[in-house]
Design an enzyme around this catalytic site. Structure first.
Site, PDB file in Angstrom:
ATOM      1  N   CYS A 187       0.834  -1.209   0.000  1.00 26.59           N
ATOM      2  CA  CYS A 187       0.000   0.000   0.000  1.00 26.59           C
ATOM      3  C   CYS A 187       0.869   1.259   0.000  1.00 26.59           C
ATOM      4  CB  CYS A 187      -0.927  -0.008   1.221  1.00 26.59           C
ATOM      5  SG  CYS A 187      -1.955   1.473   1.354  1.00 26.59           S
TER       6      CYS A 187
ATOM      7  N   CYS B 191      -0.404   4.136   2.132  1.00 31.95           N
ATOM      8  CA  CYS B 191      -0.189   3.974   3.574  1.00 31.95           C
ATOM      9  C   CYS B 191       1.273   4.225   3.950  1.00 31.95           C
ATOM     10  CB  CYS B 191      -0.542   2.552   4.024  1.00 31.95           C
ATOM     11  SG  CYS B 191      -2.029   1.882   3.297  1.00 31.95           S
ATOM     12  N   ASP B 192       2.200   3.740   3.140  1.00 35.26           N
ATOM     13  CA  ASP B 192       3.593   3.670   3.589  1.00 35.26           C
ATOM     14  C   ASP B 192       4.573   4.578   2.828  1.00 35.26           C
ATOM     15  OD1 ASP B 192       2.846   1.786   5.480  1.00 35.26           O
ATOM     16  OD2 ASP B 192       3.057   0.134   4.072  1.00 35.26           O
TER      17      ASP B 192
END
Ligand code: NAP
Length: 308
Positions: free
Chosen positions: A136, A139-140
């Site tokens: 992701c 997300c990261d």
């Protein structure tokens, strides 16, 4: 009400399922949620969430989900730590069967079974998931400011991830196994215009290398067999997602990628069955979006119960 009969049954215990449970239980209808052996969904594996509103400091995925679970319970939802393995939507009320063979009936069902990021299946990839390897970028990506990263894949997701990562990373390698990207032409044009992006065609990921955390990847040219190493501490696998819809095949309309087809109001092809979260969302795959569609699905289910 019989122990096994509920007005609303929710399948799945990520942000979509638990938000649906909170809203349905608050609507004062008998609500049960089947969340599998470890309720919480994909976020249980996420160490730090920085983009869920309401948390000025990063929150651990497990803490966020434990909070949602406690909230759903406090409001009266009954949580079962079991999987639903079969559904009968042909007759109303609907029948749901658990892994242990128990049967439950529901007047309305909300499906929030999510989608799994697809992995390559390399042992070194799995070793570094959460320590450099991610499914992701949204997300990261933030953790790789000023560093080099690679994205594996050639579809829309890989292209979008590569473009998104240029906000943070010093350089983004897009590694694709063929000589042509599958991504749509608009995204391909953007990739070509991206100064920080280098597309490496005809290469596969052989190994993620590192110590405690990933430090780079070994990739192989599929035409010549030659290998080379990219010093990328961030490795984003973007080869697609698998929505968890096996038990709904033939019972609900699914699209070509097996996502549940649902309208803007979360209605599926069967009246009284609603879908929320990643299982019906090929695009966003964000906890906050899943929670939003979970809320919608519960409100739609409550309206359906009033009218039927
Ligand atoms: P996808 O279209 O299935 O693309 C997966 C990519 O990963 C392909 O390029 C594929 O290579 C590659 N791949 C698959 N297995 C691999 C393996 N084992 N090793 C190496 N490479 C592998 O998946 P997606 O990009 O997640 O998109 C899924 C759906 O969502 C699509 O319909 C897409 O259009 C849609 N989507 C749309 C948007 C948007 O419109 N903004 C954004 C994201 C997703 P090959 O090309 O060789 O098969």
């Amino acid at each position: 009400m019989n122990e096994n009969n509920y007005r609303v049954i929710i399948i799945g215990s990520g942000p979509a399922g638990l938000t649906a449970a909170i809203y349905a239980a608050r609507g004062l209808v008998g609500t049960a949620l089947f969340g599998g052996a470890a309720p919480g969904g994909q976020l249980l594996q996420t160490t730090e969430i920085e983009n869920f509103p309401g948390f000025p400091e990063p929150v651990a995925g497990a803490d966020l989900m434990t909070g949602m679970l406690s909230q759903a319970k406090r409001l009266g939802a009954r949580i079962y730590n079991e999987d639903i393995t079969a559904v009968d939507f042909a007759r109303h009320p609907f029948t749901l069967t658990t892994a242990s063979g128990q049967q439950y009936s529901a007047e309305a069902v909300i499906i929030a079974t999510g989608a799994r990021a697809r992995w390559l299946g390399l042992p070194s990839e799995q070793k570094y998931v959460g320590r450099g390897v991610s499914g992701c970028a949204t997300c990261d990506g933030f953790f790789y400011r000023g560093r080099e990263v690679c994205v594996i894949g050639g579809g829309d997701s890989a292209a979008e991830d590569a473009l998104f990562l240029t906000r943070f990373a010093a350089k983004v390698y897009l590694v694709h196994r063929r000589d042509k990207l599958r991504a749509n032409p608009r995204l391909q044009a953007k990739l070509r215009a991206g100064a920080k992006i280098e597309i490496i065609y005809n290469h596969t990921l052989e190994e993620v290398q590192g110590e405690a955390k990933a430090a780079g990847v070994k990739i192989k040219n599929v035409l010549t067999g030659e290998t080379r190493v990219l010093a990328t501490p961030g490795v984003f696998i973007a080869i697609g997602h698998e929505p968890a819809t096996e038990i709904f095949r033939g019972k609900l309309n699914l699209d070509d990628s097996s996502y549940i087809v649902a309208d803007d109001h979360t209605h599926t092809s069967v009246a009284g069955v609603f879908a929320a979260g990643d299982v019906m969302d090929p695009d966003y795959k964000q906890a906050i979006v899943a929670a939003g569609t979970g809320c919608k699905a519960a409100m739609e289910a409550l309206e359906y119960l009033e009218e039927n």
